[in-house]
Enzyme design. Structure first.
Site, short mmCIF file in Angstrom:
data_model
loop_
_atom_site.label_atom_id
_atom_site.label_comp_id
_atom_site.label_asym_id
_atom_site.label_seq_id
_atom_site.Cartn_x
_atom_site.Cartn_y
_atom_site.Cartn_z
N GLY A 490 51.83 7.03 54.20
CA GLY A 490 52.48 6.36 55.32
C GLY A 490 53.00 7.37 56.32
O GLY A 490 52.27 8.26 56.79
N ASP A 491 54.29 7.26 56.68
CA ASP A 491 54.91 8.19 57.64
C ASP A 491 55.85 9.15 56.94
O ASP A 491 56.82 9.62 57.55
CB ASP A 491 55.65 7.41 58.73
N GLU A 492 55.61 9.47 55.65
CA GLU A 492 56.48 10.33 54.87
C GLU A 492 55.78 11.66 54.60
O GLU A 492 54.62 11.69 54.14
CB GLU A 492 56.85 9.68 53.54
#
Length: 607
Positions: A490-492
């Site tokens: 994801g956005d991690e």
């Protein structure tokens, strides 16, 4: 350790088949022979038992005939009607001579008596048997027997009928050798010329002597059982179990041998049992029982006669055969093993050549040994090996390239080219081991993009993917070459900082990351700012394991995001904030971890 090859396995398999075949045949022959011997012994026992029963019935009939002969003599009726036993009587003496002759020629007779109807059933002529021979009981010792069933019941019979008593132990007084012996009594009425019953003739039979005479030609290992119509043992190899009713402790045949119950219920006439098929009912024996009526049929008198033979004696021949079978099985097993080895070697030799070629697929000398000129299946297989070798060699280079690509895909993120979670955790665990060994520190930075969801929703997933790639490039630009950055999903993103500098450098690096991610990024003509929230956990202060360091950094990141985006926060500061909050709720003064330590600062968001 050398593993057994195909030749060995095939030899063992074929040898096992041969051994099992010969063993199964021997086992079947052995057990079939045992069953045949037991069945034959059962039939032989049953035949002997029936013959013994017929002899017993015939002997009882013969004794009954003797009773009738003695009762039908003219002098018998005359003496019974007129004699009072007081004085001399010529007719009585002649009868005494006849009775004596019968006693001499029939050793199973214990007593012969002429009993008159008059004088309360007085004995007029009586002969007993004792240890010295015959004893004639004289007038002073003659007794009145009218109270006994064998007298008053017989007096009610019509002339010519035979009274048969139950088999019992003789307890009459003064009976000499008959005292305490199992006795069967046969009697018949004595009638005068007008048909009036004037007395009875009674013969007492020694049952043990009678059976001994009847079974004289039986094998010595046969055991004899005899029971009356109620099941009481009259004859048993263990004498303590006989005539239990006479001692107040009845021992019944149907309790000792449950298979005999149908005989006493008169639903069957004979039964067989053996310890091979029925170990509970005939333990260690072969048994045969028959029910045999005797005496007056109207009295429903019968006995159950049984013969037994030890099972070991019956199976002695089978045991000898079993020894021979074992020898034959061993011989055939050795022969089967020898043939199996020869056959297996002949069959597997070409296969060994093929196996050698398969293990040295790219060696030219191995291919030269293949039987390529054979026209059978081995030759076809050898030619297939040759074609395979050429095809496999051409595919090896492609395979190695694909393998390197797959390894990279398995450990790296496809979109950003950064290491994925698996590779990062492996590097983190190795770094923890190295830091623990050197007693150094390391830091983990958990980076979560703040405005990525809005960008993804507003501009679409394709733009979002380009933003993630741009973020990855900026992270690599900010970090040193020794630092590790990975995409978790994801956005991690996650950053690993190793070495002594990690404790002081982690906040500075987090500030640089936030600064570079707060700069505008231009994708497909669109300008946008991403921003990030960062959580920091350190080894060994915050945790000693990779999973906990990652979880603590994640927790610090969420605390930073909840306190305001575009900020970083250390896990240590999160714990201090929680302690302060708990102290305030409890109304107690707050002290930092470690008494006397100065109160630390809270993490301040940085833009």
């Amino acid at each position: 350790m050398i593993r057994p090859g195909l030749t060995f396995k095939l030899s063992v398999l074929l040898a096992c088949i041969g051994v099992l075949a010969s063993g199964a045949t021997g086992y079947y022959a052995y057990h079939a022979n045992r069953a045949m011997l037991v069945n034959e012994a059962g039939r032989s026992l049953l035949t002997s038992t029936e013959l013994l029963g017929q002899r017993f019935s015939a002997s009882i009939d013969d004794i009954g005939a003797d009773v009738l002969v003695l009762a039908s003599m003219p002098s018998t009726a005359k003496v019974a009607q007129t004699d009072d036993g007081a004085g001399p009587n010529v007719a009585r003496e002649r009868l005494a001579q006849v009775y004596s002759s019968f006693m001499v020629h029939h050793l199973e007779y214990l007593q012969i008596r002429l009993i008159t109807r008059q004088h309360y059933g007085l004995e007029l002529v009586r002969f007993d048997r004792d240890s010295d021979g015959l004893v004639r009981v004289e007038r002073g010792n003659l007794q009145e027997k009218g109270q006994f069933a064998y007298v008053f019941d017989t007096l009610t019979f019509a002339p010519g009928r035979i009274y048969t008593s139950p088999i019992s132990v003789n307890h009459e007084y003064g009976t000499h050798a008959a005292q305490g012996k199992p006795t069967l009594r046969l009697g018949t009425p004595v009638s005068n010329a007008s048909g009036e019953v004037v007395g009875v003739v009674v013969i007492d039979i020694d049952l043990a002597v009678l059976l001994k005479r009847l079974q004289s030609d039986l094998p010595s290992d046969y055991q004899v059982y005899l029971a009356n119509e109620w099941g009481d043992f009259l004859v048993h190899p263990d004498a303590s179990k006989t005539f239990g009713f006479d001692r107040g402790r009845r021992v019944l045949m149907q309790d000792s041998f449950s298979v005999t119950r149908p005989l006493f219920e008169q639903s069957q006439g004979e039964v067989l049992a053996n310890g091979l098929a029925q170990p509970r009912q005939a333990a260690g024996q072969v048994l045969a029982f028959v029910r045999r009526p005797f005496g007056d049929l109207e009295g429903n008198r019968f006995i159950v006669l049984g013969l037994a033979k030890p099972l070991d004696d019956v199976l002695s021949g089978a045991n000898l055969l079993g020894n021979q079978i074992v020898r034959m099985v061993l011989i055939f097993s050795v022969l089967a093993l020898f043939l199996a080895i020869l056959f297996a070697r002949a069959l597997t030799k070409p296969l060994h050549i093929l196996a050698h070629a398969a293990t040295h697929l790219f060696a030219e000398h191995a291919m030269h040994t293949l039987p390529l000129n054979r026209t059978d299946e081995i030759g076809v297989l050898a030619r297939c090996f040759e074609r395979l070798r050429r095809e496999i060699k051409s595919q090896m280079d492609v395979l190695h390239a694909k393998q390197r690509e797959l390894v990279h895909l398995a450990t790296h993120d496809v979109l950003t080219g950064l290491p994925n979670r698996v590779l990062f955790m492996e590097k983190l665990e190795n770094a923890i081991e190295e830091a623990a060994r050197r007693q150094e520190c390391l830091a983990v930075l958990f980076v979560d993009l703040d405005r990525f969801k809005q960008i993804n929703d507003q501009f679409g997933h394709s733009v979002g993917d380009k933003v993630l790639a741009a973020v990855a490039r900026r992270l690599k630009q900010v970090l040193c070459s020794a630092d590790v950055v990975a995409r978790l999903g994801g956005d991690e993103f996650i950053v690993l900082i190793e070495g002594p500098r990690s404790q002081e450098a982690a906040p500075a690096i987090a500030s640089r990351i936030m600064a570079t991610l707060n700069e505008e990024v231009r994708i497909d003509g669109q300008s946008m700012t991403v921003g990030a929230s960062i959580g920091i956990s350190q080894f060994p202060d915050d945790s000693g394991t990779a999973e906990e360091l990652l979880l603590n950094a994640d927790a610090a990141m969420y605390a930073a995001k909840s306190g305001g985006r575009c900020a970083y926060l250390r896990y240590h500061d999160v714990l201090e904030a929680r302690r302060r909050e708990q102290a305030e709720q409890a109304g107690q003064p707050y002290m930092r971890a470690g008494e006397g330590a100065p109160e630390g600062h809270e993490a301040e968001p940085t833009a």
